[in-house]
Design a protein around this motif. Sequence first.
Motif, short mmCIF file in Angstrom:
data_model
loop_
_atom_site.label_atom_id
_atom_site.label_comp_id
_atom_site.label_asym_id
_atom_site.label_seq_id
_atom_site.Cartn_x
_atom_site.Cartn_y
_atom_site.Cartn_z
N ALA A 7 0.79 -1.23 0.00
CA ALA A 7 0.00 0.00 0.00
C ALA A 7 0.82 1.29 0.00
N LYS A 8 2.12 1.19 0.15
CA LYS A 8 2.97 2.38 0.27
C LYS A 8 2.76 3.35 -0.90
N GLU A 17 0.43 8.24 -3.39
CA GLU A 17 -0.31 8.86 -4.49
C GLU A 17 -1.60 9.51 -4.01
N GLN A 18 -2.33 8.83 -3.14
CA GLN A 18 -3.65 9.29 -2.71
C GLN A 18 -3.60 10.37 -1.63
N LEU A 19 -2.64 10.26 -0.74
CA LEU A 19 -2.60 11.18 0.40
C LEU A 19 -1.63 12.34 0.20
N GLY A 20 -0.67 12.16 -0.70
CA GLY A 20 0.23 13.24 -1.06
C GLY A 20 0.70 14.08 0.11
N GLY A 21 0.29 15.34 0.11
CA GLY A 21 0.73 16.31 1.11
C GLY A 21 0.21 16.06 2.51
N LEU A 31 -11.15 6.51 -1.84
CA LEU A 31 -10.47 5.26 -2.16
C LEU A 31 -9.67 4.73 -0.98
N VAL A 32 -8.97 5.59 -0.28
CA VAL A 32 -8.20 5.17 0.89
C VAL A 32 -9.14 4.65 1.97
#
Length: 134
Positions: free
Chosen positions: A27-28, A33-37, A104-105
């Motif tokens: 999941a890294k 990609e999804q959580l970015g900042g 999605l997360v």
Amino acid sequence: MSYLLKLYSVSAVTFLTFDFIWLLLIAKKLYQEQLGGLMGQTKLVPAIVFYVIYLMGIVFFVVNPALEKGSLLYALVAGGFLGFLCYGTYDLTNLATLKDWPYLVTIIDLIWGTVVTASVSGITVYVAQHFNWR
């Protein structure tokens, strides 16, 4: 070694193995990609406190009752439900309060929490039954 310490140890080794594989290998990239900042450096002390508390919950709320009932099925179902509840609390709170928290997360974490907690609960009960711990 005391009975509860044995249960806790099996749960800990199993959960940490599964979760580290999940977090570091599977999941890294998705989380980056999804959580970015939103992501920062991992804080070790809160992470350790989470694992200690969560594993106590698995043993207390799922594994011990499943062993008292003599039911591996109970461990799997109750473990899955506990995982769904706990991961749901975290992810749905984030979804409700954080501006850019991705759906999605949330969905993936709910599935992961359900599967990993059910698996850890089932494996721990299986091991305890196999070695006739009581």
